[in-house]
Design a protein around this motif. Structure first.
Motif, PDB file in Angstrom:
ATOM      1  N   MET A   1     -15.123  65.529 -18.697  1.00  0.00           N
ATOM      2  CA  MET A   1     -14.699  64.638 -17.646  1.00  0.00           C
ATOM      3  C   MET A   1     -14.367  63.269 -18.240  1.00  0.00           C
ATOM      4  O   MET A   1     -14.880  62.901 -19.282  1.00  0.00           O
ATOM      5  N   THR A   2     -13.579  62.517 -17.537  1.00  0.00           N
ATOM      6  CA  THR A   2     -13.149  61.202 -17.998  1.00  0.00           C
ATOM      7  C   THR A   2     -13.828  60.108 -17.186  1.00  0.00           C
ATOM      8  O   THR A   2     -13.894  60.180 -15.969  1.00  0.00           O
ATOM      9  N   SER A   3     -14.310  59.117 -17.874  1.00  0.00           N
ATOM     10  CA  SER A   3     -14.878  57.941 -17.223  1.00  0.00           C
ATOM     11  C   SER A   3     -13.945  56.765 -17.464  1.00  0.00           C
ATOM     12  O   SER A   3     -13.124  56.779 -18.377  1.00  0.00           O
ATOM     13  N   ARG A   4     -14.086  55.757 -16.650  1.00  0.00           N
ATOM     14  CA  ARG A   4     -13.294  54.536 -16.818  1.00  0.00           C
ATOM     15  C   ARG A   4     -14.260  53.358 -16.926  1.00  0.00           C
ATOM     16  O   ARG A   4     -15.165  53.221 -16.115  1.00  0.00           O
ATOM     17  N   VAL A   5     -14.036  52.532 -17.939  1.00  0.00           N
ATOM     18  CA  VAL A   5     -14.857  51.347 -18.159  1.00  0.00           C
ATOM     19  C   VAL A   5     -13.930  50.136 -18.079  1.00  0.00           C
ATOM     20  O   VAL A   5     -12.962  50.042 -18.832  1.00  0.00           O
ATOM     21  N   VAL A   6     -14.235  49.249 -17.147  1.00  0.00           N
ATOM     22  CA  VAL A   6     -13.487  48.003 -17.016  1.00  0.00           C
ATOM     23  C   VAL A   6     -14.364  46.904 -17.595  1.00  0.00           C
ATOM     24  O   VAL A   6     -15.442  46.610 -17.065  1.00  0.00           O
ATOM     25  N   LEU A   7     -13.911  46.329 -18.695  1.00  0.00           N
ATOM     26  CA  LEU A   7     -14.626  45.226 -19.328  1.00  0.00           C
ATOM     27  C   LEU A   7     -14.023  43.926 -18.820  1.00  0.00           C
ATOM     28  O   LEU A   7     -12.859  43.638 -19.069  1.00  0.00           O
ATOM     29  N   LEU A   8     -14.802  43.197 -18.081  1.00  0.00           N
ATOM     30  CA  LEU A   8     -14.351  41.949 -17.469  1.00  0.00           C
ATOM     31  C   LEU A   8     -14.958  40.787 -18.241  1.00  0.00           C
ATOM     32  O   LEU A   8     -16.184  40.652 -18.325  1.00  0.00           O
ATOM     33  N   CYS A   9     -14.121  39.968 -18.835  1.00  0.00           N
ATOM     34  CA  CYS A   9     -14.599  38.816 -19.596  1.00  0.00           C
ATOM     35  C   CYS A   9     -15.099  37.738 -18.634  1.00  0.00           C
ATOM     36  O   CYS A   9     -14.473  37.488 -17.600  1.00  0.00           O
ATOM     37  N   HIS A  10     -16.209  37.123 -18.985  1.00  0.00           N
ATOM     38  CA  HIS A  10     -16.784  36.090 -18.119  1.00  0.00           C
ATOM     39  C   HIS A  10     -15.820  34.909 -17.935  1.00  0.00           C
ATOM     40  O   HIS A  10     -14.875  34.730 -18.704  1.00  0.00           O
ATOM     41  N   ALA A  11     -16.103  34.108 -16.931  1.00  0.00           N
ATOM     42  CA  ALA A  11     -15.304  32.903 -16.652  1.00  0.00           C
ATOM     43  C   ALA A  11     -15.492  31.882 -17.781  1.00  0.00           C
ATOM     44  O   ALA A  11     -16.424  31.983 -18.589  1.00  0.00           O
ATOM     45  N   ALA A  12     -14.612  30.897 -17.815  1.00  0.00           N
ATOM     46  CA  ALA A  12     -14.640  29.879 -18.873  1.00  0.00           C
ATOM     47  C   ALA A  12     -15.950  29.091 -18.862  1.00  0.00           C
ATOM     48  O   ALA A  12     -16.522  28.810 -17.812  1.00  0.00           O
ATOM     49  N   THR A  13     -16.384  28.758 -20.067  1.00  0.00           N
ATOM     50  CA  THR A  13     -17.571  27.933 -20.260  1.00  0.00           C
ATOM     51  C   THR A  13     -17.177  26.701 -21.089  1.00  0.00           C
ATOM     52  O   THR A  13     -16.048  26.621 -21.587  1.00  0.00           O
ATOM     53  N   ARG A  14     -18.106  25.808 -21.269  1.00  0.00           N
ATOM     54  CA  ARG A  14     -17.828  24.641 -22.123  1.00  0.00           C
ATOM     55  C   ARG A  14     -17.474  25.104 -23.538  1.00  0.00           C
ATOM     56  O   ARG A  14     -16.583  24.551 -24.178  1.00  0.00           O
ATOM     57  N   ALA A  15     -18.151  26.128 -24.021  1.00  0.00           N
ATOM     58  CA  ALA A  15     -17.885  26.628 -25.379  1.00  0.00           C
ATOM     59  C   ALA A  15     -16.476  27.196 -25.496  1.00  0.00           C
ATOM     60  O   ALA A  15     -15.795  26.956 -26.496  1.00  0.00           O
ATOM     61  N   THR A  16     -16.008  27.928 -24.486  1.00  0.00           N
ATOM     62  CA  THR A  16     -14.651  28.481 -24.585  1.00  0.00           C
ATOM     63  C   THR A  16     -13.614  27.368 -24.546  1.00  0.00           C
ATOM     64  O   THR A  16     -12.590  27.452 -25.219  1.00  0.00           O
ATOM     65  N   ARG A  17     -13.881  26.324 -23.810  1.00  0.00           N
ATOM     66  CA  ARG A  17     -12.947  25.197 -23.749  1.00  0.00           C
ATOM     67  C   ARG A  17     -12.923  24.380 -25.048  1.00  0.00           C
ATOM     68  O   ARG A  17     -11.917  23.801 -25.404  1.00  0.00           O
ATOM     69  N   ARG A  18     -14.062  24.366 -25.758  1.00  0.00           N
ATOM     70  CA  ARG A  18     -14.184  23.567 -26.986  1.00  0.00           C
ATOM     71  C   ARG A  18     -13.940  24.388 -28.250  1.00  0.00           C
ATOM     72  O   ARG A  18     -14.042  23.851 -29.341  1.00  0.00           O
ATOM     73  N   ALA A  19     -13.664  25.684 -28.133  1.00  0.00           N
ATOM     74  CA  ALA A  19     -13.560  26.571 -29.298  1.00  0.00           C
ATOM     75  C   ALA A  19     -14.856  26.513 -30.097  1.00  0.00           C
ATOM     76  O   ALA A  19     -14.874  26.307 -31.306  1.00  0.00           O
TER      77      ALA A  19
END
Length: 179
Positions: A1-19
């Motif tokens: 059987m086949t399953s489906r996995v949806v990987l949803l990346c979290h919303a922006a954080t201070r770290a993502t904005r600052r690299a």
């Protein structure tokens, strides 16, 4: 059987904005609630993922295997700061998947951890939505398409993006999102 996995990346954080390397910080702006249908909802344990899941109205169970990569002594610092302090370490980390100049988890170990989680999911034709981190999504894609570990650095995962994998243990397919 086949399953489906949806990987949803979290919303922006201070770290993502600052690299910067994540340091368990909260999200900056919650996403608007949106219907996301699934049989199972999971979230990484960090605040950014739990808050994103809650903002989307998902009643998600914490799955520790979906935790972010351990960046060791680099946590909370920007890539520019780390590169200035340890240019050889950053170069080694970006070119050798088994390197851990920060004392944390290697890219190779992250790919193995996430791949084991994927391959351990039941083959029961269910849809799983998992809110997690960019590094975990990248590791899942590398594992799913049997790419080399160095391919990890060629994958971009923006905040709130969805990555869909379908298949079963050891046989995953990357699906492009439908409009």
């Amino acid at each position: 059987m086949t399953s489906r996995v949806v990987l949803l990346c979290h919303a922006a954080t201070r770290a993502t904005r600052r690299a910067a390397f994540p340091a368990d910080e909260p999200i900056e702006t919650p996403p608007p609630p949106a219907p996301v249908r699934a049989d199972t909802y999971l979230t990484a344990p960090e605040p950014s993922c739990r808050q994103t899941a809650a903002a989307l109205g998902l009643s998600a169970t914490v799955e520790d295997t979906l935790r972010d990569c351990d960046y060791g002594t680099w946590r909370g610092r920007t890539l520019d700061e780390v590169t200035a302090a340890d240019p050889a370490g950053v170069t080694g980390w970006l070119t050798e998947p088994s390197a851990t100049p920060h004392g944390g988890e290697s890219t190779l170990d992250l790919i193995d951890r996430v791949g084991s989680w994927l391959d351990g999911l039941p083959d029961d034709h269910r849809k799983i939505v998992a809110v997690t981190h960019p590094a975990v999504v990248k590791a899942a894609v590398v594992h799913a398409i049997l790419a080399t570990p160095r391919s990890f650095w060629r994958i971009d995962v923006p905040p709130l993006s969805r990555t869909v994998l379908s298949g079963q243990s050891g046989r995953w397919t990357l699906r492009t999102p439908v409009g």
